[in-house]
Design a protein around this motif. Structure first.
Motif, mmCIF file in Angstrom:
data_model
loop_
_atom_site.group_PDB
_atom_site.id
_atom_site.type_symbol
_atom_site.label_atom_id
_atom_site.label_comp_id
_atom_site.label_asym_id
_atom_site.label_seq_id
_atom_site.Cartn_x
_atom_site.Cartn_y
_atom_site.Cartn_z
ATOM 1 N N VAL A 1 12.297 26.517 -30.418
ATOM 2 C CA VAL A 1 11.511 26.444 -31.647
ATOM 3 C C VAL A 1 12.406 26.684 -32.850
ATOM 4 O O VAL A 1 12.292 25.991 -33.871
ATOM 5 N N ARG A 2 13.299 27.653 -32.743
ATOM 6 C CA ARG A 2 14.221 27.933 -33.847
ATOM 7 C C ARG A 2 15.055 26.704 -34.166
ATOM 8 O O ARG A 2 15.249 26.353 -35.341
ATOM 9 N N ALA B 1 14.251 23.616 -33.634
ATOM 10 C CA ALA B 1 13.393 22.573 -34.191
ATOM 11 C C ALA B 1 13.226 22.749 -35.699
ATOM 12 O O ALA B 1 13.255 21.761 -36.447
ATOM 13 N N PHE B 2 13.069 23.989 -36.158
ATOM 14 C CA PHE B 2 12.906 24.249 -37.593
ATOM 15 C C PHE B 2 14.122 23.779 -38.394
ATOM 16 O O PHE B 2 13.992 23.398 -39.558
ATOM 17 N N PHE C 1 8.394 18.107 -34.811
ATOM 18 C CA PHE C 1 7.314 18.743 -35.553
ATOM 19 C C PHE C 1 6.149 19.154 -34.659
ATOM 20 O O PHE C 1 5.303 19.944 -35.091
ATOM 21 N N ILE D 1 6.960 22.713 -33.956
ATOM 22 C CA ILE D 1 6.927 23.404 -35.249
ATOM 23 C C ILE D 1 5.488 23.696 -35.656
ATOM 24 O O ILE D 1 5.144 24.820 -36.034
ATOM 25 N N GLU E 1 3.970 26.348 -33.423
ATOM 26 C CA GLU E 1 4.455 27.681 -33.756
ATOM 27 C C GLU E 1 3.793 28.215 -35.023
ATOM 28 O O GLU E 1 3.432 29.397 -35.104
ATOM 29 N N GLN F 1 1.428 19.859 -42.887
ATOM 30 C CA GLN F 1 2.554 20.727 -43.229
ATOM 31 C C GLN F 1 2.197 21.647 -44.391
ATOM 32 O O GLN F 1 2.426 22.866 -44.336
ATOM 33 N N PHE G 1 12.425 25.877 -44.292
ATOM 34 C CA PHE G 1 12.252 26.091 -42.850
ATOM 35 C C PHE G 1 13.232 27.094 -42.256
ATOM 36 O O PHE G 1 12.911 27.756 -41.269
ATOM 37 N N ALA H 1 12.823 29.914 -39.150
ATOM 38 C CA ALA H 1 13.618 29.929 -37.926
ATOM 39 C C ALA H 1 14.216 31.308 -37.706
ATOM 40 O O ALA H 1 14.236 31.827 -36.589
#
Length: 206
Positions: free
Chosen positions: A14-15, A17-18, A61, A64, A67, A141, A187, A191
């Motif tokens: 996830v980190r 992806a950001f 996304f 993202i 999360e 978003q 972002f 993250a």
């Protein structure tokens, strides 16, 4: 101290992806500008590479949004925004997939126009894939980040940067790289927040 491997892998994914999603959008915008140096955009390697970069960003996304929903405790508004966002992702992905197919099918730039006209002539396609559907991705978003800002989980200026990310290209599509950098700025703290939460999360489940 050790942490469950699957928990750490999920956190790192996830980190990443950001950070990766805005960078891929930046790559798309930069490649798009380079592609236009000869006065025409597509078809060719630059057209294909740029579109694949944006499609990869869209895929990122998904985690993202998921999360962000988790951080908002899966409330109704966040859940609705994520559902709309997933629809927007699907619509935008379809748009870029069509662009790729047209790029592969056309012998040159002039031949792309009639092919796009054929696609948009199909009832509902223009609205769903080009004029309406993809905006759900951007609206989601903004709604999610605004909720996070309201809960002071992100800086108050974060929604402004996210808003600029998708409004600047409306003014001039050559501003896509600028918007992507603003999105990256917004972002990266999210993250880092995820990374800092890793030890506490892992310890609680040890």
């Amino acid at each position: 101290m050790t942490y469950p491997r699957n928990a750490l892998e999920n956190i790192m994914n996830v980190r990443s992806a950001f950070v990766a999603a805005p960078l891929l959008i930046f790559a798309y915008g930069a490649i798009r500008i380079v592609d236009g140096f000869d006065g025409e955009k597509g078809p060719g390697l630059a057209w294909t590479t740029g579109h694949l970069a944006f499609m990869a960003a869209l895929v990122l996304f998904v985690p993202i949004f998921w999360e962000m929903r988790r951080r908002l405790e899966r409330n109704a508004l966040a859940t609705t925004a994520v559902a709309a966002g997933f629809v927007g992702i699907a619509c935008a992905f379809a748009q870029f997939a069509i662009d790729l197919v047209v790029g592969f099918s056309a012998a040159d730039h002039a031949a792309m126009g009639p092919l796009f006209d054929q696609v948009k002539a199909v009832p509902g396609v223009s609205l769903a894939v080009y004029d309406g559907g993809p905006f759900l991705f951007y609206i989601a978003q903004f709604v999610l980040v605004t909720q996070l800002a309201a809960r002071r989980q992100v800086r108050a200026w974060t929604p402004v940067l996210v808003l600029l990310d998708f409004t600047l290209p409306i003014i001039d599509r050559d501003l896509i790289p600028v918007g992507a950098l603003l999105l990256l700025v917004s972002f990266v703290p999210m993250a880092r927040r995820r990374e800092e939460a890793a030890p506490r999360h892992a310890l609680a489940h040890a």
